[in-house]
Design a protein around this motif. Structure first.
Motif, PDB file in Angstrom:
ATOM      1  N   ILE A 209       0.870  -1.175   0.000  1.00 41.18           N
ATOM      2  CA  ILE A 209       0.000   0.000   0.000  1.00 41.18           C
ATOM      3  C   ILE A 209       0.907   1.225   0.000  1.00 41.18           C
ATOM      4  CG2 ILE A 209      -1.761   1.304   1.247  1.00 41.18           C
ATOM      5  CD1 ILE A 209      -2.631  -1.414   2.491  1.00 41.18           C
ATOM      6  N   ILE A 210       0.750   2.078  -1.011  1.00 40.00           N
ATOM      7  CA  ILE A 210       1.567   3.288  -1.111  1.00 40.00           C
ATOM      8  C   ILE A 210       0.653   4.467  -0.823  1.00 40.00           C
ATOM      9  CG2 ILE A 210       3.069   4.656  -2.588  1.00 40.00           C
ATOM     10  CD1 ILE A 210       3.622   2.044  -4.166  1.00 40.00           C
ATOM     11  N   ASP A 211       0.743   4.989   0.406  1.00 36.70           N
ATOM     12  CA  ASP A 211      -0.125   6.070   0.871  1.00 36.70           C
ATOM     13  C   ASP A 211       0.443   7.460   0.640  1.00 36.70           C
ATOM     14  OD1 ASP A 211      -2.290   4.563   1.726  1.00 36.70           O
ATOM     15  OD2 ASP A 211      -1.540   4.349   3.772  1.00 36.70           O
ATOM     16  N   ASN A 212       1.674   7.541   0.128  1.00 31.99           N
ATOM     17  CA  ASN A 212       2.285   8.841  -0.110  1.00 31.99           C
ATOM     18  C   ASN A 212       3.291   8.710  -1.247  1.00 31.99           C
ATOM     19  OD1 ASN A 212       2.967  11.611   0.395  1.00 31.99           O
ATOM     20  ND2 ASN A 212       2.470  11.268   2.553  1.00 31.99           N
ATOM     21  N   ASP A 213       3.778   9.818  -1.758  1.00 33.29           N
ATOM     22  CA  ASP A 213       4.629   9.809  -2.943  1.00 33.29           C
ATOM     23  C   ASP A 213       5.962   9.112  -2.707  1.00 33.29           C
ATOM     24  OD1 ASP A 213       2.558  11.232  -4.013  1.00 33.29           O
ATOM     25  OD2 ASP A 213       3.667  13.112  -4.219  1.00 33.29           O
ATOM     26  N   ILE A 214       6.440   8.442  -3.762  1.00 35.80           N
ATOM     27  CA  ILE A 214       7.752   7.799  -3.764  1.00 35.80           C
ATOM     28  C   ILE A 214       8.535   8.404  -4.919  1.00 35.80           C
ATOM     29  CG2 ILE A 214       8.990   5.646  -4.199  1.00 35.80           C
ATOM     30  CD1 ILE A 214       6.867   4.204  -2.599  1.00 35.80           C
ATOM     31  N   SER A 215       9.718   8.956  -4.589  1.00 33.36           N
ATOM     32  CA  SER A 215      10.543   9.653  -5.578  1.00 33.36           C
ATOM     33  C   SER A 215      11.958   9.098  -5.578  1.00 33.36           C
ATOM     34  CB  SER A 215      10.609  11.148  -5.263  1.00 33.36           C
ATOM     35  OG  SER A 215       9.317  11.695  -5.234  1.00 33.36           O
ATOM     36  N   LEU A 216      12.681   9.418  -6.638  1.00 35.67           N
ATOM     37  CA  LEU A 216      14.094   9.092  -6.732  1.00 35.67           C
ATOM     38  C   LEU A 216      14.907  10.354  -6.504  1.00 35.67           C
ATOM     39  CD1 LEU A 216      14.066   6.760  -9.857  1.00 35.67           C
ATOM     40  CD2 LEU A 216      14.274   6.089  -7.461  1.00 35.67           C
ATOM     41  N   ALA A 217      16.023  10.228  -5.800  1.00 32.71           N
ATOM     42  CA  ALA A 217      16.879  11.392  -5.538  1.00 32.71           C
ATOM     43  C   ALA A 217      17.397  11.970  -6.852  1.00 32.71           C
ATOM     44  CB  ALA A 217      18.036  10.990  -4.626  1.00 32.71           C
ATOM     45  N   GLU A 218      17.859  11.111  -7.753  1.00 32.00           N
ATOM     46  CA  GLU A 218      18.356  11.523  -9.066  1.00 32.00           C
ATOM     47  C   GLU A 218      17.791  10.571 -10.114  1.00 32.00           C
ATOM     48  OE1 GLU A 218      22.579  12.547  -9.409  1.00 32.00           O
ATOM     49  OE2 GLU A 218      22.702  12.341  -7.220  1.00 32.00           O
ATOM     50  N   PRO A 219      16.636  10.893 -10.695  1.00 30.55           N
ATOM     51  CA  PRO A 219      15.986   9.980 -11.646  1.00 30.55           C
ATOM     52  C   PRO A 219      16.849   9.565 -12.846  1.00 30.55           C
ATOM     53  CG  PRO A 219      14.466  11.697 -10.992  1.00 30.55           C
ATOM     54  CD  PRO A 219      15.810  12.064 -10.436  1.00 30.55           C
ATOM     55  N   LYS A 220      17.841  10.364 -13.219  1.00 27.64           N
ATOM     56  CA  LYS A 220      18.709   9.990 -14.348  1.00 27.64           C
ATOM     57  C   LYS A 220      19.773   8.988 -13.923  1.00 27.64           C
ATOM     58  CE  LYS A 220      17.992  14.153 -16.973  1.00 27.64           C
ATOM     59  NZ  LYS A 220      18.552  15.300 -17.645  1.00 27.64           N
ATOM     60  N   LYS A 221      19.961   8.815 -12.619  1.00 30.57           N
ATOM     61  CA  LYS A 221      21.010   7.938 -12.100  1.00 30.57           C
ATOM     62  C   LYS A 221      20.450   6.774 -11.273  1.00 30.57           C
ATOM     63  CE  LYS A 221      24.301   8.225  -8.503  1.00 30.57           C
ATOM     64  NZ  LYS A 221      24.754   9.054  -7.455  1.00 30.57           N
ATOM     65  N   ASP A 222      19.457   7.027 -10.455  1.00 33.54           N
ATOM     66  CA  ASP A 222      18.910   6.025  -9.539  1.00 33.54           C
ATOM     67  C   ASP A 222      17.797   5.216 -10.199  1.00 33.54           C
ATOM     68  OD1 ASP A 222      20.549   7.071  -7.466  1.00 33.54           O
ATOM     69  OD2 ASP A 222      19.064   8.643  -7.103  1.00 33.54           O
ATOM     70  N   SER A 223      17.559   4.009  -9.697  1.00 32.01           N
ATOM     71  CA  SER A 223      16.439   3.199 -10.177  1.00 32.01           C
ATOM     72  C   SER A 223      15.843   2.428  -9.003  1.00 32.01           C
ATOM     73  CB  SER A 223      16.878   2.252 -11.289  1.00 32.01           C
ATOM     74  OG  SER A 223      17.871   1.359 -10.839  1.00 32.01           O
ATOM     75  N   LEU A 224      14.543   2.175  -9.104  1.00 33.75           N
ATOM     76  CA  LEU A 224      13.824   1.509  -8.023  1.00 33.75           C
ATOM     77  C   LEU A 224      12.769   0.591  -8.613  1.00 33.75           C
ATOM     78  CD1 LEU A 224      13.165   1.287  -4.944  1.00 33.75           C
ATOM     79  CD2 LEU A 224      11.555   3.179  -5.293  1.00 33.75           C
TER      80      LEU A 224
END
Length: 186
Positions: A99-114
């Motif tokens: 359950i994702i109740d709040n936003d999930i972001s990447l610190a550096e979208p051009k470098k990080d992946s999740l």
């Protein structure tokens, strides 16, 4: 038994009988960089500094590898209650639902992946934005009454799909975010 090439699974439209889109739960558990019995244990480590044995580098949650959450029998889901920012190349695998109740972001979208995987359950998106490659075994959903749209920057893969449960979701494919695999994460 092993999968044998045949058309047998085509005759049944139930998603449970189709070839899997990812490893089974045991394979993820074997590949785990860290193994957690409960979702609460994982979330606590996300808030704890790395030098204290946690996953937080002081700015965000740093994941490199596979993080497997078994979810105890009484706990059905991994729950992200607070907004979180992740760095590194990480894969979060919950044996059950997420359950994702709040936003999930990447610190550096051009470098990080999740990657976020609900291996035997589903993902409920109760957030506005998520930057991740998402996999939901059972049809993903929005909670009843959610008033704002959800944007997924990455992708969404699922074995079962019910469009009526995801009417207000926009998926913006981003191959940089979707490069997470168990082997790339190790």
């Amino acid at each position: 038994g092993s999968y044998k090439e045949s058309d047998d699974w085509h005759s049944n439209k139930e998603f449970q009988y189709m070839p899997a889109n990812c490893y089974d739960a045991l394979q993820y558990a074997k590949k785990a960089t860290r193994f957690y019995e409960t979702g609460d244990e994982f979330i606590k480590d996300c808030g704890k500094l790395i030098k204290q044995g946690g996953l937080n580098n002081g700015t965000n949650v740093e994941l490199n590898g596979v993080y497997y959450i078994k979810c105890s029998d009484k706990e059905d889901s991994l729950v992200f209650k607070n907004a979180m920012t992740f760095s590194g190349n990480g894969l979060i695998v919950s044996k059950k639902s997420i359950i994702i109740d709040n936003d999930i972001s990447l610190a550096e979208p051009k470098k990080d992946s999740l990657g976020i995987i609900a291996r035997t359950g589903n993902i409920t998106f109760n957030c506005n934005k998520i930057e991740a490659a998402c996999f939901s075994n059972v049809a993903p959903e929005l909670p009843a009454g959610k008033s704002s749209p959800t944007k997924i920057y990455g992708n969404l893969v699922c074995n079962d799909f019910d469009r009526a449960a995801l009417l207000d979701v926009e998926i913006l494919y981003d191959n940089r975010i979707t490069s997470v695999t168990p082997l790339a994460s190790l």
